[in-house]
Design a protein around this motif. Structure first.
Motif, mmCIF file in Angstrom:
data_model
loop_
_atom_site.group_PDB
_atom_site.id
_atom_site.type_symbol
_atom_site.label_atom_id
_atom_site.label_comp_id
_atom_site.label_asym_id
_atom_site.label_seq_id
_atom_site.Cartn_x
_atom_site.Cartn_y
_atom_site.Cartn_z
ATOM 1 N N GLY A 38 14.358 36.025 122.081
ATOM 2 C CA GLY A 38 14.346 35.359 120.825
ATOM 3 C C GLY A 38 13.183 34.571 120.858
ATOM 4 N N LEU A 39 12.345 34.548 119.539
ATOM 5 C CA LEU A 39 11.370 33.548 119.314
ATOM 6 C C LEU A 39 11.966 32.585 118.264
ATOM 7 N N ILE A 40 11.824 31.360 118.657
ATOM 8 C CA ILE A 40 12.593 30.446 117.683
ATOM 9 C C ILE A 40 11.266 29.671 116.785
ATOM 10 N N ASN A 41 11.333 29.496 115.354
ATOM 11 C CA ASN A 41 10.532 28.811 114.693
ATOM 12 C C ASN A 41 8.938 29.287 115.104
ATOM 13 N N GLU A 42 8.716 30.689 115.571
ATOM 14 C CA GLU A 42 7.586 31.137 115.706
ATOM 15 C C GLU A 42 6.598 30.225 116.856
ATOM 16 N N LYS A 43 7.593 29.451 117.819
ATOM 17 C CA LYS A 43 6.832 28.667 118.656
ATOM 18 C C LYS A 43 7.530 28.752 120.114
ATOM 19 N N ASP A 44 8.942 28.740 119.945
ATOM 20 C CA ASP A 44 9.724 28.587 121.360
ATOM 21 C C ASP A 44 10.580 29.726 121.595
ATOM 22 N N SER A 45 10.209 30.518 122.945
ATOM 23 C CA SER A 45 10.840 31.368 123.414
ATOM 24 C C SER A 45 11.975 31.175 123.995
ATOM 25 N N ALA A 46 12.947 32.058 123.924
ATOM 26 C CA ALA A 46 14.451 31.774 124.534
ATOM 27 C C ALA A 46 15.142 33.110 124.637
ATOM 28 N N ASP A 47 15.749 33.091 125.803
ATOM 29 C CA ASP A 47 16.762 34.231 126.259
ATOM 30 C C ASP A 47 18.017 33.957 125.399
ATOM 31 N N LEU A 48 18.624 34.691 124.620
ATOM 32 C CA LEU A 48 19.796 34.367 123.883
ATOM 33 C C LEU A 48 20.851 35.522 124.170
ATOM 34 N N MET A 49 21.986 34.969 124.359
ATOM 35 C CA MET A 49 23.172 35.886 124.231
ATOM 36 C C MET A 49 23.753 36.407 123.083
ATOM 37 N N PHE A 50 24.001 37.564 122.759
ATOM 38 C CA PHE A 50 24.720 38.042 121.396
ATOM 39 C C PHE A 50 26.082 37.649 121.523
ATOM 40 N N GLN A 51 26.225 36.742 120.607
ATOM 41 C CA GLN A 51 27.830 36.519 120.563
ATOM 42 C C GLN A 51 28.360 37.103 119.334
ATOM 43 N N ILE A 52 29.075 38.260 119.291
ATOM 44 C CA ILE A 52 29.598 38.616 118.091
ATOM 45 C C ILE A 52 30.784 38.170 117.378
ATOM 46 N N SER A 53 31.332 37.009 118.048
ATOM 47 C CA SER A 53 32.287 36.089 117.446
ATOM 48 C C SER A 53 31.685 34.894 116.720
ATOM 49 N N MET A 54 30.478 35.016 116.526
ATOM 50 C CA MET A 54 30.052 33.623 115.920
ATOM 51 C C MET A 54 29.080 34.282 114.685
ATOM 52 N N ARG A 65 14.011 25.247 129.096
ATOM 53 C CA ARG A 65 12.796 25.042 127.987
ATOM 54 C C ARG A 65 13.394 24.203 126.933
ATOM 55 N N LYS A 66 12.416 23.065 126.497
ATOM 56 C CA LYS A 66 12.689 22.335 125.543
ATOM 57 C C LYS A 66 13.127 22.559 124.234
ATOM 58 N N MET A 67 12.475 23.688 123.657
ATOM 59 C CA MET A 67 12.819 24.164 122.242
ATOM 60 C C MET A 67 12.413 23.028 121.245
ATOM 61 N N SER A 68 11.004 22.378 121.351
ATOM 62 C CA SER A 68 10.648 21.375 120.625
ATOM 63 C C SER A 68 10.343 21.652 119.240
ATOM 64 N N SER A 69 10.480 22.791 118.861
ATOM 65 C CA SER A 69 10.511 23.228 117.231
ATOM 66 C C SER A 69 11.863 23.112 116.437
ATOM 67 N N VAL A 70 12.893 22.935 117.281
ATOM 68 C CA VAL A 70 14.365 22.714 116.726
ATOM 69 C C VAL A 70 14.648 21.266 116.774
ATOM 70 N N LYS A 71 15.027 20.780 115.439
ATOM 71 C CA LYS A 71 15.217 19.249 115.235
ATOM 72 C C LYS A 71 16.691 18.933 114.919
ATOM 73 N N PHE A 72 17.452 18.551 115.773
ATOM 74 C CA PHE A 72 18.900 18.361 115.338
ATOM 75 C C PHE A 72 19.282 16.813 114.732
ATOM 76 N N ASP A 73 20.124 17.324 114.125
ATOM 77 C CA ASP A 73 20.862 16.087 113.299
ATOM 78 C C ASP A 73 22.064 15.815 113.708
ATOM 79 N N THR A 74 22.431 14.625 114.156
ATOM 80 C CA THR A 74 23.923 14.042 114.589
ATOM 81 C C THR A 74 24.698 13.389 113.661
ATOM 82 N N THR A 75 23.957 13.240 112.368
ATOM 83 C CA THR A 75 24.984 12.285 111.362
ATOM 84 C C THR A 75 26.089 13.220 110.990
#
Length: 289
Positions: A38-54, A65-75
């Motif tokens: 996978g390529l996330i937000n045209e920046k971060d490469s990631a090996d992803l497992m396909f999970q058919i139950s989600m 890898r840090k995946m710096s293009s993904v900004k998490f919100d915990t509120t």
């Protein structure tokens, strides 16, 4: 070039577009989990497992890898959620996909991606060719066995039958490609099948956060049937103890990978065809060796 030949070429191109729009190569790890690039937000490469139950996506806590293009919100959710992302897998791009943080995933993967990868289209899991095929409409299903398919809260269920004696019992099973075993039973069904009285080939004792013991058991189920296909001596997982309640039966990756699947969520059917993995040793046996 005469007009009949032009019409013929046009028909071929229309059929080709309708029957196969995109393909996504995948590989299986040693636990029968499906992995894609996978390529996330045209920046971060990631090996992803396909999970058919989600439906959405997630990143694992132990990702390298840090995946710096993904900004998490915990509120809203303390585990962390990022709501506006783009993930590209081969020629398929998924926009506005949610990504959850700190979810465990399969070996060799840094995260998971679910059914949104297929944008509500018909798709094929082709284990013979190690690829997904995405269709605009239903392809040729003549060589396939038909299973009713139910969508419930974003998860897919099929019916299968189990027997620990002479009588077959039919129940719904959640398609769960993240669970490497063949089948896992919720408590009521494991009691109906009397799995505890069958030969037990593995027993693990765990404790929940309250200190209650939970027994993770594997018994040998005499008969299991999915559509027209019969299996014997199937390793069946179940839990004992009050510290954990299994809410759904699982049809796991060990069973899923034995078939090529065509999934038509809108039409309400799955179509299965046995593939080159059909006679593989069960995952539990393979793991034990």
């Amino acid at each position: 070039m005469n007009r009949y030949f032009l019409i013929f070429l046009l028909c071929i191109s229309v059929v080709g577009f309708a029957n196969g729009q995109d393909t996504i190569p995948f590989k299986l790890n040693d636990h029968y989990n499906i992995l894609v690039k996978g390529l996330i937000n045209e920046k971060d490469s990631a090996d992803l497992m396909f999970q058919i139950s989600m439906q959405e996506a997630s990143l694992a806590p132990n990702r390298e890898r840090k995946m710096s293009s993904v900004k998490f919100d915990t509120t809203e959710f303390p585990e962390g959620l990022s709501k506006v992302n783009r993930i590209q897998v081969a020629g398929v791009t998924v926009d506005s996909i949610w990504i959850w943080d700190n979810e465990l995933t399969g070996y060799g993967a840094e995260g998971k991606i679910g059914l949104k990868m297929f944008q509500n289209k018909v798709f094929k899991m082709d284990f013979d060719a190690s690829k997904f095929v995405v269709y605009e409409g239903l392809p040729d299903i003549k060589a396939y066995s038909k299973l009713p398919l139910k969508l419930n809260r974003g998860q897919l269920f099929v019916e299968a039958s189990s027997s620990s004696g002479e009588k077959m019992q039919t129940d719904e099973f959640l398609l769960q490609s993240g669970f490497s075993g063949a089948v896992l039973y919720k408590q009521k069904i494991s009691e109906d099948l009397k799995l505890e009285e069958l030969p037990v080939i593995e027993k693990k004792i765990m404790k929940n956060s309250s200190g209650q013991e939970v027994h993770n058991m594997v018994s040998v189920l005499p008969n299991f049937q999915l559509g027209a296909f019969q299996f014997n001596e199937v390793p069946a997982n179940f839990f004992l103890g009050d510290g954990f309640q299994q809410r759904s039966n699982y049809l796991g990756a060990d069973m899923i990978h034995r078939f090529n699947w065509i999934i038509d969520i809108k039409g309400g059917f799955a179509y299965i065809q046995k593939n080159k993995n059909f006679d593989d040793p069960y995952y539990f046996r393979k793991k034990a060796n």
